[in-house]
Write a protein that holds these residues in place. Sequence first.
Motif, PDB file in Angstrom:
ATOM      1  N   ARG A 282      41.843 -14.629 -47.327  1.00 22.77           N
ATOM      2  CA  ARG A 282      42.006 -13.194 -47.566  1.00 22.77           C
ATOM      3  C   ARG A 282      40.839 -12.435 -46.943  1.00 22.77           C
ATOM      4  O   ARG A 282      39.739 -12.973 -46.815  1.00 22.77           O
ATOM      5  CB  ARG A 282      42.067 -12.913 -49.059  1.00 22.77           C
ATOM      6  CG  ARG A 282      43.274 -13.514 -49.745  1.00 22.77           C
ATOM      7  CD  ARG A 282      43.297 -13.176 -51.228  1.00 22.77           C
ATOM      8  NE  ARG A 282      44.487 -13.718 -51.848  1.00 22.77           N
ATOM      9  CZ  ARG A 282      44.491 -14.778 -52.655  1.00 22.77           C
ATOM     10  NH1 ARG A 282      43.373 -15.395 -52.948  1.00 22.77           N
ATOM     11  NH2 ARG A 282      45.620 -15.209 -53.172  1.00 22.77           N
TER      12      ARG A 282
ATOM     13  N   TYR B  48      38.364  -9.185 -47.395  1.00 26.56           N
ATOM     14  CA  TYR B  48      37.812  -8.319 -48.443  1.00 26.56           C
ATOM     15  C   TYR B  48      36.837  -7.323 -47.846  1.00 26.56           C
ATOM     16  O   TYR B  48      36.096  -7.645 -46.906  1.00 26.56           O
ATOM     17  CB  TYR B  48      37.050  -9.155 -49.488  1.00 26.56           C
ATOM     18  CG  TYR B  48      37.919 -10.089 -50.263  1.00 26.56           C
ATOM     19  CD1 TYR B  48      38.592  -9.666 -51.400  1.00 26.56           C
ATOM     20  CD2 TYR B  48      38.061 -11.418 -49.863  1.00 26.56           C
ATOM     21  CE1 TYR B  48      39.400 -10.540 -52.118  1.00 26.56           C
ATOM     22  CE2 TYR B  48      38.858 -12.289 -50.574  1.00 26.56           C
ATOM     23  CZ  TYR B  48      39.525 -11.851 -51.701  1.00 26.56           C
ATOM     24  OH  TYR B  48      40.312 -12.719 -52.406  1.00 26.56           O
ATOM     25  N   ASP B  49      36.819  -6.142 -48.421  1.00 26.20           N
ATOM     26  CA  ASP B  49      35.727  -5.199 -48.206  1.00 26.20           C
ATOM     27  C   ASP B  49      34.673  -5.655 -49.207  1.00 26.20           C
ATOM     28  O   ASP B  49      34.844  -5.504 -50.416  1.00 26.20           O
ATOM     29  CB  ASP B  49      36.187  -3.767 -48.492  1.00 26.20           C
ATOM     30  CG  ASP B  49      35.094  -2.744 -48.263  1.00 26.20           C
ATOM     31  OD1 ASP B  49      33.895  -3.088 -48.338  1.00 26.20           O
ATOM     32  OD2 ASP B  49      35.441  -1.578 -48.024  1.00 26.20           O
TER      33      ASP B  49
ATOM     34  N   ARG C 256      33.343  -6.077 -44.054  1.00 23.04           N
ATOM     35  CA  ARG C 256      34.428  -6.984 -44.409  1.00 23.04           C
ATOM     36  C   ARG C 256      34.132  -8.424 -44.032  1.00 23.04           C
ATOM     37  O   ARG C 256      33.450  -8.690 -43.048  1.00 23.04           O
ATOM     38  CB  ARG C 256      35.719  -6.544 -43.723  1.00 23.04           C
ATOM     39  CG  ARG C 256      36.239  -5.241 -44.260  1.00 23.04           C
ATOM     40  CD  ARG C 256      37.533  -4.851 -43.610  1.00 23.04           C
ATOM     41  NE  ARG C 256      38.071  -3.658 -44.266  1.00 23.04           N
ATOM     42  CZ  ARG C 256      39.237  -3.135 -43.979  1.00 23.04           C
ATOM     43  NH1 ARG C 256      40.004  -3.677 -43.046  1.00 23.04           N
ATOM     44  NH2 ARG C 256      39.651  -2.071 -44.621  1.00 23.04           N
TER      45      ARG C 256
ATOM     46  N   GLN D 208      36.350 -12.351 -44.041  1.00 25.44           N
ATOM     47  CA  GLN D 208      37.557 -13.156 -44.238  1.00 25.44           C
ATOM     48  C   GLN D 208      37.108 -14.450 -44.903  1.00 25.44           C
ATOM     49  O   GLN D 208      36.286 -15.176 -44.346  1.00 25.44           O
ATOM     50  CB  GLN D 208      38.181 -13.422 -42.876  1.00 25.44           C
ATOM     51  CG  GLN D 208      39.456 -14.182 -42.885  1.00 25.44           C
ATOM     52  CD  GLN D 208      40.054 -14.185 -41.494  1.00 25.44           C
ATOM     53  OE1 GLN D 208      40.489 -13.156 -41.008  1.00 25.44           O
ATOM     54  NE2 GLN D 208      40.043 -15.353 -40.861  1.00 25.44           N
TER      55      GLN D 208
ATOM     56  N   ASN E 182      36.689  -5.688 -52.721  1.00 31.31           N
ATOM     57  CA  ASN E 182      37.951  -4.958 -52.666  1.00 31.31           C
ATOM     58  C   ASN E 182      38.883  -5.706 -51.727  1.00 31.31           C
ATOM     59  O   ASN E 182      38.568  -5.878 -50.546  1.00 31.31           O
ATOM     60  CB  ASN E 182      37.739  -3.526 -52.177  1.00 31.31           C
ATOM     61  CG  ASN E 182      36.985  -2.699 -53.184  1.00 31.31           C
ATOM     62  OD1 ASN E 182      37.343  -2.688 -54.356  1.00 31.31           O
ATOM     63  ND2 ASN E 182      35.942  -2.025 -52.753  1.00 31.31           N
ATOM     64  N   PHE E 183      40.018  -6.138 -52.267  1.00 30.36           N
ATOM     65  CA  PHE E 183      41.013  -6.869 -51.483  1.00 30.36           C
ATOM     66  C   PHE E 183      41.568  -5.959 -50.397  1.00 30.36           C
ATOM     67  O   PHE E 183      41.917  -4.806 -50.635  1.00 30.36           O
ATOM     68  CB  PHE E 183      42.136  -7.344 -52.407  1.00 30.36           C
ATOM     69  CG  PHE E 183      43.305  -7.936 -51.688  1.00 30.36           C
ATOM     70  CD1 PHE E 183      43.271  -9.243 -51.243  1.00 30.36           C
ATOM     71  CD2 PHE E 183      44.452  -7.188 -51.445  1.00 30.36           C
ATOM     72  CE1 PHE E 183      44.351  -9.799 -50.574  1.00 30.36           C
ATOM     73  CE2 PHE E 183      45.540  -7.738 -50.787  1.00 30.36           C
ATOM     74  CZ  PHE E 183      45.481  -9.045 -50.352  1.00 30.36           C
ATOM     75  N   VAL E 184      41.664  -6.485 -49.164  1.00 27.39           N
ATOM     76  CA  VAL E 184      42.248  -5.750 -48.047  1.00 27.39           C
ATOM     77  C   VAL E 184      43.603  -6.343 -47.694  1.00 27.39           C
ATOM     78  O   VAL E 184      44.602  -5.645 -47.677  1.00 27.39           O
ATOM     79  CB  VAL E 184      41.303  -5.744 -46.817  1.00 27.39           C
ATOM     80  CG1 VAL E 184      41.969  -5.092 -45.620  1.00 27.39           C
ATOM     81  CG2 VAL E 184      39.982  -5.068 -47.153  1.00 27.39           C
ATOM     82  N   GLN E 185      43.613  -7.662 -47.403  1.00 27.71           N
ATOM     83  CA  GLN E 185      44.892  -8.313 -47.095  1.00 27.71           C
ATOM     84  C   GLN E 185      44.763  -9.819 -47.125  1.00 27.71           C
ATOM     85  O   GLN E 185      43.674 -10.369 -46.958  1.00 27.71           O
ATOM     86  CB  GLN E 185      45.441  -7.864 -45.744  1.00 27.71           C
ATOM     87  CG  GLN E 185      44.775  -8.516 -44.537  1.00 27.71           C
ATOM     88  CD  GLN E 185      45.344  -8.038 -43.221  1.00 27.71           C
ATOM     89  OE1 GLN E 185      45.265  -6.866 -42.923  1.00 27.71           O
ATOM     90  NE2 GLN E 185      45.896  -8.943 -42.447  1.00 27.71           N
ATOM     91  N   GLU E 186      45.899 -10.474 -47.339  1.00 29.59           N
ATOM     92  CA  GLU E 186      45.981 -11.928 -47.260  1.00 29.59           C
ATOM     93  C   GLU E 186      46.474 -12.286 -45.871  1.00 29.59           C
ATOM     94  O   GLU E 186      47.346 -11.606 -45.318  1.00 29.59           O
ATOM     95  CB  GLU E 186      46.946 -12.460 -48.308  1.00 29.59           C
ATOM     96  CG  GLU E 186      46.996 -13.969 -48.359  1.00 29.59           C
ATOM     97  CD  GLU E 186      47.763 -14.486 -49.555  1.00 29.59           C
ATOM     98  OE1 GLU E 186      48.524 -15.454 -49.366  1.00 29.59           O
ATOM     99  OE2 GLU E 186      47.606 -13.931 -50.659  1.00 29.59           O
ATOM    100  N   LEU E 187      45.915 -13.336 -45.284  1.00 29.85           N
ATOM    101  CA  LEU E 187      46.367 -13.801 -43.981  1.00 29.85           C
ATOM    102  C   LEU E 187      47.657 -14.591 -44.173  1.00 29.85           C
ATOM    103  O   LEU E 187      47.667 -15.585 -44.893  1.00 29.85           O
ATOM    104  CB  LEU E 187      45.320 -14.681 -43.316  1.00 29.85           C
ATOM    105  CG  LEU E 187      44.232 -13.964 -42.519  1.00 29.85           C
ATOM    106  CD1 LEU E 187      43.365 -13.094 -43.395  1.00 29.85           C
ATOM    107  CD2 LEU E 187      43.418 -14.950 -41.748  1.00 29.85           C
ATOM    108  N   THR E 188      48.718 -14.147 -43.527  1.00 32.32           N
ATOM    109  CA  THR E 188      50.000 -14.822 -43.684  1.00 32.32           C
ATOM    110  C   THR E 188      50.166 -15.974 -42.698  1.00 32.32           C
ATOM    111  O   THR E 188      50.873 -16.934 -42.987  1.00 32.32           O
ATOM    112  CB  THR E 188      51.165 -13.826 -43.517  1.00 32.32           C
ATOM    113  OG1 THR E 188      51.029 -13.166 -42.264  1.00 32.32           O
ATOM    114  CG2 THR E 188      51.164 -12.806 -44.654  1.00 32.32           C
TER     115      THR E 188
END
Length: 130
Positions: free
Chosen positions: A42, A44-45, A51, A53, A84-90
Amino acid sequence: MKKEQCPLCYSELEAIECAPCHDCGHLPIEIEHFKSGIHIYRIYDVYKGLRLQLCDFCTLDFGSYRSEYLGFDHNKRLGFDQFNFVQELTTPDLEKDKYCPDCAKRLKFLNFIHNLRELIEKEKTIANQT
């Protein structure tokens, strides 16, 4: 060809293959973990727009970094509860990065630490002026 230097210790960097985690992705065991699908990755900030990963393990372990290493004073810790969650790597993948053999970290993490220290130093300067 110009050799790139570590932003923290200025040692010469080496090119290596890394798992997606910016913290532990340089470790050979983490490449095996990636290939086995053990971790979730994921973004994160982590601190005021900076950020990282991270794999699920490093996300939870980040609070173990000493405040002095990060650039903070007074035993301030920076941990998952402040991220702060930004995104999960798919579709994470292996990637090339540079590695500092003296700092034992990959360049993406070293740049994060360098930028974090600079930001904290600016904050200290501003605080001292007021």
